[in-house]
Scaffold this motif. Structure first.
Motif, PDB file in Angstrom:
ATOM      1  N   PRO A  18       0.798  -1.221   0.000  1.00  0.00           N
ATOM      2  CA  PRO A  18       0.000   0.000   0.000  1.00  0.00           C
ATOM      3  C   PRO A  18       0.835   1.279   0.000  1.00  0.00           C
ATOM      4  O   PRO A  18       0.386   2.315  -0.479  1.00  0.00           O
ATOM      5  CB  PRO A  18      -0.818  -0.105   1.298  1.00  0.00           C
ATOM      6  N   PHE A  19       2.043   1.211   0.526  1.00  0.00           N
ATOM      7  CA  PHE A  19       2.855   2.416   0.719  1.00  0.00           C
ATOM      8  C   PHE A  19       4.125   2.427  -0.129  1.00  0.00           C
ATOM      9  O   PHE A  19       4.895   3.387  -0.072  1.00  0.00           O
ATOM     10  CB  PHE A  19       3.264   2.532   2.193  1.00  0.00           C
ATOM     11  N   GLY A  20       4.358   1.385  -0.895  1.00  0.00           N
ATOM     12  CA  GLY A  20       5.592   1.315  -1.661  1.00  0.00           C
ATOM     13  C   GLY A  20       5.655   0.032  -2.467  1.00  0.00           C
ATOM     14  O   GLY A  20       4.644  -0.440  -2.999  1.00  0.00           O
ATOM     15  N   LYS A  21       6.850  -0.536  -2.510  1.00  0.00           N
ATOM     16  CA  LYS A  21       7.062  -1.734  -3.325  1.00  0.00           C
ATOM     17  C   LYS A  21       7.902  -2.740  -2.559  1.00  0.00           C
ATOM     18  O   LYS A  21       8.843  -2.381  -1.852  1.00  0.00           O
ATOM     19  CB  LYS A  21       7.766  -1.356  -4.634  1.00  0.00           C
ATOM     20  N   GLY A  22       7.540  -4.001  -2.686  1.00  0.00           N
ATOM     21  CA  GLY A  22       8.344  -5.066  -2.115  1.00  0.00           C
ATOM     22  C   GLY A  22       9.078  -5.810  -3.210  1.00  0.00           C
ATOM     23  O   GLY A  22       8.536  -6.026  -4.301  1.00  0.00           O
ATOM     24  N   ILE A  23      10.298  -6.196  -2.936  1.00  0.00           N
ATOM     25  CA  ILE A  23      11.103  -6.935  -3.918  1.00  0.00           C
ATOM     26  C   ILE A  23      11.648  -8.195  -3.264  1.00  0.00           C
ATOM     27  O   ILE A  23      12.319  -8.139  -2.224  1.00  0.00           O
ATOM     28  CB  ILE A  23      12.271  -6.091  -4.459  1.00  0.00           C
ATOM     29  N   ILE A  24      11.337  -9.330  -3.876  1.00  0.00           N
ATOM     30  CA  ILE A  24      11.959 -10.593  -3.482  1.00  0.00           C
ATOM     31  C   ILE A  24      13.010 -10.921  -4.541  1.00  0.00           C
ATOM     32  O   ILE A  24      12.655 -11.315  -5.656  1.00  0.00           O
ATOM     33  CB  ILE A  24      10.935 -11.738  -3.401  1.00  0.00           C
ATOM     34  N   PRO A  25      14.303 -10.729  -4.254  1.00  0.00           N
ATOM     35  CA  PRO A  25      15.333 -11.047  -5.244  1.00  0.00           C
ATOM     36  C   PRO A  25      15.252 -12.514  -5.667  1.00  0.00           C
ATOM     37  O   PRO A  25      14.803 -13.372  -4.897  1.00  0.00           O
ATOM     38  CB  PRO A  25      16.641 -10.757  -4.490  1.00  0.00           C
ATOM     39  N   ARG A  26      15.655 -12.796  -6.883  1.00  0.00           N
ATOM     40  CA  ARG A  26      15.584 -14.164  -7.409  1.00  0.00           C
ATOM     41  C   ARG A  26      16.154 -15.183  -6.435  1.00  0.00           C
ATOM     42  O   ARG A  26      15.553 -16.227  -6.170  1.00  0.00           O
ATOM     43  CB  ARG A  26      16.321 -14.253  -8.740  1.00  0.00           C
ATOM     44  N   SER A  27      17.317 -14.885  -5.857  1.00  0.00           N
ATOM     45  CA  SER A  27      17.971 -15.834  -4.952  1.00  0.00           C
ATOM     46  C   SER A  27      17.183 -16.075  -3.675  1.00  0.00           C
ATOM     47  O   SER A  27      17.392 -17.072  -2.983  1.00  0.00           O
ATOM     48  CB  SER A  27      19.376 -15.339  -4.601  1.00  0.00           C
ATOM     49  N   GLU A  28      16.253 -15.145  -3.365  1.00  0.00           N
ATOM     50  CA  GLU A  28      15.446 -15.257  -2.150  1.00  0.00           C
ATOM     51  C   GLU A  28      14.031 -15.754  -2.451  1.00  0.00           C
ATOM     52  O   GLU A  28      13.188 -15.811  -1.562  1.00  0.00           O
ATOM     53  CB  GLU A  28      15.374 -13.904  -1.441  1.00  0.00           C
ATOM     54  N   ALA A  75      12.896 -18.759  -3.419  1.00  0.00           N
ATOM     55  CA  ALA A  75      12.524 -20.102  -2.974  1.00  0.00           C
ATOM     56  C   ALA A  75      13.774 -20.853  -2.558  1.00  0.00           C
ATOM     57  O   ALA A  75      14.876 -20.583  -3.054  1.00  0.00           O
ATOM     58  CB  ALA A  75      11.801 -20.873  -4.080  1.00  0.00           C
ATOM     59  N   ILE A  76      13.611 -21.796  -1.667  1.00  0.00           N
ATOM     60  CA  ILE A  76      14.719 -22.673  -1.302  1.00  0.00           C
ATOM     61  C   ILE A  76      15.186 -23.425  -2.540  1.00  0.00           C
ATOM     62  O   ILE A  76      14.379 -23.958  -3.300  1.00  0.00           O
ATOM     63  CB  ILE A  76      14.275 -23.668  -0.214  1.00  0.00           C
ATOM     64  N   PHE A 120       6.686 -14.177   2.933  1.00  0.00           N
ATOM     65  CA  PHE A 120       8.021 -13.598   2.993  1.00  0.00           C
ATOM     66  C   PHE A 120       8.328 -13.115   4.402  1.00  0.00           C
ATOM     67  O   PHE A 120       7.429 -12.932   5.228  1.00  0.00           O
ATOM     68  CB  PHE A 120       8.167 -12.426   2.012  1.00  0.00           C
ATOM     69  N   LYS A 121       9.612 -12.888   4.639  1.00  0.00           N
ATOM     70  CA  LYS A 121      10.075 -12.155   5.812  1.00  0.00           C
ATOM     71  C   LYS A 121      10.729 -10.875   5.309  1.00  0.00           C
ATOM     72  O   LYS A 121      11.352 -10.865   4.241  1.00  0.00           O
ATOM     73  CB  LYS A 121      11.070 -12.995   6.617  1.00  0.00           C
ATOM     74  N   VAL A 122      10.588  -9.806   6.060  1.00  0.00           N
ATOM     75  CA  VAL A 122      11.179  -8.520   5.681  1.00  0.00           C
ATOM     76  C   VAL A 122      12.635  -8.501   6.126  1.00  0.00           C
ATOM     77  O   VAL A 122      12.943  -8.768   7.291  1.00  0.00           O
ATOM     78  CB  VAL A 122      10.417  -7.349   6.331  1.00  0.00           C
ATOM     79  N   THR A 123      13.542  -8.199   5.195  1.00  0.00           N
ATOM     80  CA  THR A 123      14.978  -8.181   5.524  1.00  0.00           C
ATOM     81  C   THR A 123      15.572  -6.779   5.558  1.00  0.00           C
ATOM     82  O   THR A 123      16.604  -6.555   6.190  1.00  0.00           O
ATOM     83  CB  THR A 123      15.771  -9.039   4.524  1.00  0.00           C
ATOM     84  N   SER A 146      12.252 -11.801   1.682  1.00  0.00           N
ATOM     85  CA  SER A 146      12.815 -13.127   1.433  1.00  0.00           C
ATOM     86  C   SER A 146      11.763 -14.204   1.655  1.00  0.00           C
ATOM     87  O   SER A 146      11.299 -14.413   2.776  1.00  0.00           O
ATOM     88  CB  SER A 146      14.021 -13.396   2.332  1.00  0.00           C
ATOM     89  N   ARG A 147      11.389 -14.859   0.568  1.00  0.00           N
ATOM     90  CA  ARG A 147      10.508 -16.028   0.677  1.00  0.00           C
ATOM     91  C   ARG A 147      11.309 -17.238   1.143  1.00  0.00           C
ATOM     92  O   ARG A 147      10.802 -18.110   1.842  1.00  0.00           O
ATOM     93  CB  ARG A 147       9.867 -16.289  -0.678  1.00  0.00           C
ATOM     94  N   ARG A 148      12.571 -17.293   0.771  1.00  0.00           N
ATOM     95  CA  ARG A 148      13.449 -18.402   1.166  1.00  0.00           C
ATOM     96  C   ARG A 148      13.556 -18.505   2.681  1.00  0.00           C
ATOM     97  O   ARG A 148      13.470 -19.604   3.249  1.00  0.00           O
ATOM     98  CB  ARG A 148      14.847 -18.214   0.550  1.00  0.00           C
TER      99      ARG A 148
END
Length: 306
Positions: free
Chosen positions: A54-64, A66-67, A89-92, A106-108
């Motif tokens: 709602p307030f911005g953008k989330g990015i899950i990098p490719r490496s993060e 999936a396991i 995901f967890k916020v890093t 990070s979804r990983r």
């Protein structure tokens, strides 16, 4: 907040909506190490997953994403297929770039925590929630927590035989499953044990009733018609009947000592019904042994969980 559920189960929860609402609340979630869920709107050319906030953008990098992605054990289709779906995901990290709030996710890490605190604790016989992710001729793939996959082989879906898992399930369906075995790298599941014994299913029907069913098998000596996922009956041969058709059938006899249901076909017609809601007899706890057979029958159909 409930954790370690299939992806999508906490997305609309009040707690999840609270933490997604602002940079401040996302920072709270990061400090507490919480697992959240968001809507993946894009997988870019580098296979980074973009999550709508709602307030911005989330990015899950490719490496993060999936396991196993970084090591090549998981294919990138596991990332592409999340677009327009919910991801956990967890916020890093939270940063500001060109006037925009960017949350690095990070979804990983969420999956690793799920394995450590939930999946590694599962034992044979545990009944768990799952979510259908895709169907193949040989079985049904499900999410058992944080997007982590497991398989229900086609012969473990129900006692009544089906030609394809889509006879029973549809993508995105919430179901229950029972842990059949646990190896180091995978959990093997079953499903039929949760759908009731012959006696439990037969108790739903009475001699003299006319009920609906699905044609599952055509043999020289008769036509098998499914009345429930774990109960089928046999009708006499009839022309112009095909597997997959719907039928209305008259129940001529229920025979517990032989685990047989004798049917008379009233009519057959094209089946336009979406897979019906599954009637579970068991949805929680742990099984040690499941016996499908009746006490009077010489056949011994059972599953043991050790």
């Amino acid at each position: 907040m409930k954790k370690y559920l299939p992806e999508g189960k906490i997305f609309n929860s009040p707690e999840n909506r609270y933490y997604l609402q602002s940079e401040r609340t996302m920072a709270e979630a990061m400090a507490q190490g919480l697992i959240l869920e968001g809507h993946a709107v894009l997988c870019d050319s580098e296979h980074n997953i973009i999550v709508e906030l709602p307030f911005g953008k989330g990015i899950i990098p490719r490496s993060e994403g999936a396991i196993g992605i970084q090591e090549g054990k998981t294919k990138d289709i596991a990332l592409l297929s999340r677009v327009n779906k919910t991801v956990c995901f967890k916020v890093t990290d939270i940063v500001h770039e060109k006037g925009e709030v960017i949350c690095r996710l990070s979804r990983r890490l969420a999956q690793e925590e799920c394995i450590e605190r939930y999946i590694s604790t599962l034992t044979s016989g545990d009944v768990i929630p799952a979510k259908v992710t895709h169907l193949e001729p040989f079985g049904c793939f499900v999410d058992i927590g944080c997007g982590l996959p497991s398989l229900i082989p086609i012969d473990a879906i129900s006692v009544s035989r089906i030609t394809h898992p889509n006879d029973r399930f549809f993508n995105g369906q919430d179901i229950y499953a029972v842990v059949k075995s646990c190896d180091e790298d995978r959990i093997c599941l079953s499903h039929k044990e949760l759908l009731g014994t012959w006696e439990e299913n037969a108790a739903l029907f009475s001699t003299g009733e006319t009920v609906g069913g699905i044609v599952r098998s055509i043999e020289p000596y008769g036509i098998f018609i499914e009345l429930a996922p774990n109960l089928a009956g046999l009708a006499e041969p009839r022309e112009n009947v095909r597997v997959g058709q719907a039928a209305s059938v008259y129940i001529k006899a229920l025979i517990p000592e032989k685990m047989k249901v004798k049917l008379i076909i009233v009519d057959v017609f094209e089946n336009s019904v979406f897979p019906s809601k599954i009637n579970y007899f068991i949805t929680s706890g742990r099984l040690t042994k499941w016996v499908y057979s009746t006490n009077e029958c010489y056949k011994n159909i059972c599953s043991e969980f050790v």
